[in-house]
Design a protein around this motif. Structure first.
Motif, PDB file in Angstrom:
ATOM      1  N   TYR A 101      -2.049  18.895 -39.837  1.00 36.36           N
ATOM      2  CA  TYR A 101      -1.090  19.320 -40.862  1.00 36.36           C
ATOM      3  C   TYR A 101      -0.347  18.134 -41.481  1.00 36.36           C
ATOM      4  O   TYR A 101      -0.347  17.959 -42.706  1.00 36.36           O
ATOM      5  N   ARG A 104      -1.898  15.540 -43.853  1.00 34.87           N
ATOM      6  CA  ARG A 104      -2.246  16.029 -45.180  1.00 34.87           C
ATOM      7  C   ARG A 104      -1.045  16.526 -45.981  1.00 34.87           C
ATOM      8  O   ARG A 104      -1.018  16.406 -47.202  1.00 34.87           O
ATOM      9  N   HIS A 105      -0.064  17.077 -45.292  1.00 35.07           N
ATOM     10  CA  HIS A 105       0.972  17.817 -46.012  1.00 35.07           C
ATOM     11  C   HIS A 105       2.397  17.322 -45.785  1.00 35.07           C
ATOM     12  O   HIS A 105       3.343  17.930 -46.315  1.00 35.07           O
ATOM     13  N   SER A 107       5.750  15.726 -46.488  1.00 37.32           N
ATOM     14  CA  SER A 107       6.353  15.362 -47.765  1.00 37.32           C
ATOM     15  C   SER A 107       7.860  15.233 -47.617  1.00 37.32           C
ATOM     16  O   SER A 107       8.487  15.926 -46.808  1.00 37.32           O
ATOM     17  N   LEU A 110      10.886  18.065 -46.753  1.00 35.91           N
ATOM     18  CA  LEU A 110      10.432  19.208 -45.965  1.00 35.91           C
ATOM     19  C   LEU A 110      11.274  19.349 -44.698  1.00 35.91           C
ATOM     20  O   LEU A 110      11.537  18.368 -44.002  1.00 35.91           O
ATOM     21  N   CYS A 147       1.812  11.269 -36.942  1.00 37.02           N
ATOM     22  CA  CYS A 147       1.416  12.550 -37.530  1.00 37.02           C
ATOM     23  C   CYS A 147       1.014  13.584 -36.492  1.00 37.02           C
ATOM     24  O   CYS A 147       0.891  14.771 -36.820  1.00 37.02           O
ATOM     25  N   LYS A 161       4.485  21.603 -36.308  1.00 40.26           N
ATOM     26  CA  LYS A 161       4.078  22.146 -37.609  1.00 40.26           C
ATOM     27  C   LYS A 161       5.024  23.278 -37.985  1.00 40.26           C
ATOM     28  O   LYS A 161       5.272  24.177 -37.180  1.00 40.26           O
ATOM     29  N   ASN A 202       7.794  30.241 -48.187  1.00 40.92           N
ATOM     30  CA  ASN A 202       6.645  29.462 -47.704  1.00 40.92           C
ATOM     31  C   ASN A 202       7.213  28.226 -47.017  1.00 40.92           C
ATOM     32  O   ASN A 202       7.469  27.209 -47.663  1.00 40.92           O
ATOM     33  N   ARG A 204       6.169  25.907 -45.340  1.00 40.47           N
ATOM     34  CA  ARG A 204       5.403  24.659 -45.312  1.00 40.47           C
ATOM     35  C   ARG A 204       5.442  23.929 -46.642  1.00 40.47           C
ATOM     36  O   ARG A 204       4.714  22.950 -46.842  1.00 40.47           O
ATOM     37  N   THR A 205       6.289  24.393 -47.531  1.00 42.79           N
ATOM     38  CA  THR A 205       6.504  23.699 -48.796  1.00 42.79           C
ATOM     39  C   THR A 205       7.997  23.484 -49.015  1.00 42.79           C
ATOM     40  O   THR A 205       8.825  24.134 -48.362  1.00 42.79           O
TER      41      THR A 205
END
Length: 211
Positions: A101, A104-105, A107, A110, A147, A161, A202, A204-205
């Protein structure tokens, strides 16, 4: 006549909602001051105490307003300044899941759940990512993680995550002793405010317009 009664009922409902929010705001402000001032009194640096006291009204009122007017899908206990939800099993860290996770994601901005363990006590907290570089992630309070979620700075501290269940548990102060649920801890003013920065639709954003 029926139409007039409907309008009056609607107006009264709106006024009650506003009054309810006003009362919640007042309760939260009182609770936060009662919490923060004794904590400040324990600091040894008088200059630091002075600066903190000057900014305290701004942060207390900002947190109370954003909590009352925000969209956090948790029950609010305004008398105690805390969020409430059912406590589940102690969360587990999975390096491969986090690696997949965060590589890649991850940011900036977050909000992420972090598990801290030691002496048989495990608690889950929230923090925000403020740097991402060279396959590592930096959080505002708990500093650097790779990560996979492993902390570079603290033993037995893992970044997980994001999920709605984990972030809910963190916002409600859930903790466990030897894997058994115990009474939730009281969150700091900063953590209470962070709950309103989560994009609960959401998790995860990043929230487009954070409070």
């Amino acid at each position: 006549m029926d139409k007039q009664r409907l309008i009056t009922s609607s107006t009264q409902s709106s006024l009650w909602h506003d009054e309810h929010e006003r009362l919640q705001f007042a309760e939260l402000v009182n609770v936060f001051y009662a919490r923060e001032i004794p904590a400040l009194a324990k600091k040894a640096d008088n200059e630091q105490i002075s600066r903190a006291l000057l900014s305290l009204p701004y942060y207390v009122e900002r947190a109370a307003r954003h909590i009352v007017q925000g969209c956090v899908p948790l029950e609010l206990d305004s008398h105690n300044g805390s969020w409430l939800c059912a406590q589940k099993a102690q969360p587990k860290w999975h390096a491969d899941v986090c690696e997949h996770y965060f590589s890649r994601h991850a940011s900036v901005g977050l909000v992420v759940p972090i598990v801290i363990s030691g002496d048989g006590l495990t608690r889950i907290v929230i923090d925000t990512i403020d740097q991402v570089r060279d396959n590592t992630v930096h959080c505002n309070q708990y500093q650097w993680f790779d990560c996979s979620g492993r902390s570079h700075d603290y033993d037995s501290t893992m970044m997980l995550k994001p999920s709605k269940a984990l972030l809910s548990a963190a916002c409600c102060g859930h903790q466990w002793r030897f894997t058994k649920a115990i009474s939730p801890r009281i969150l700091s003013l900063r953590e209470m405010l962070l709950a309103s920065m989560i994009n609960w639709e959401n998790v995860r954003t990043i929230k487009k317009r954070p409070y």
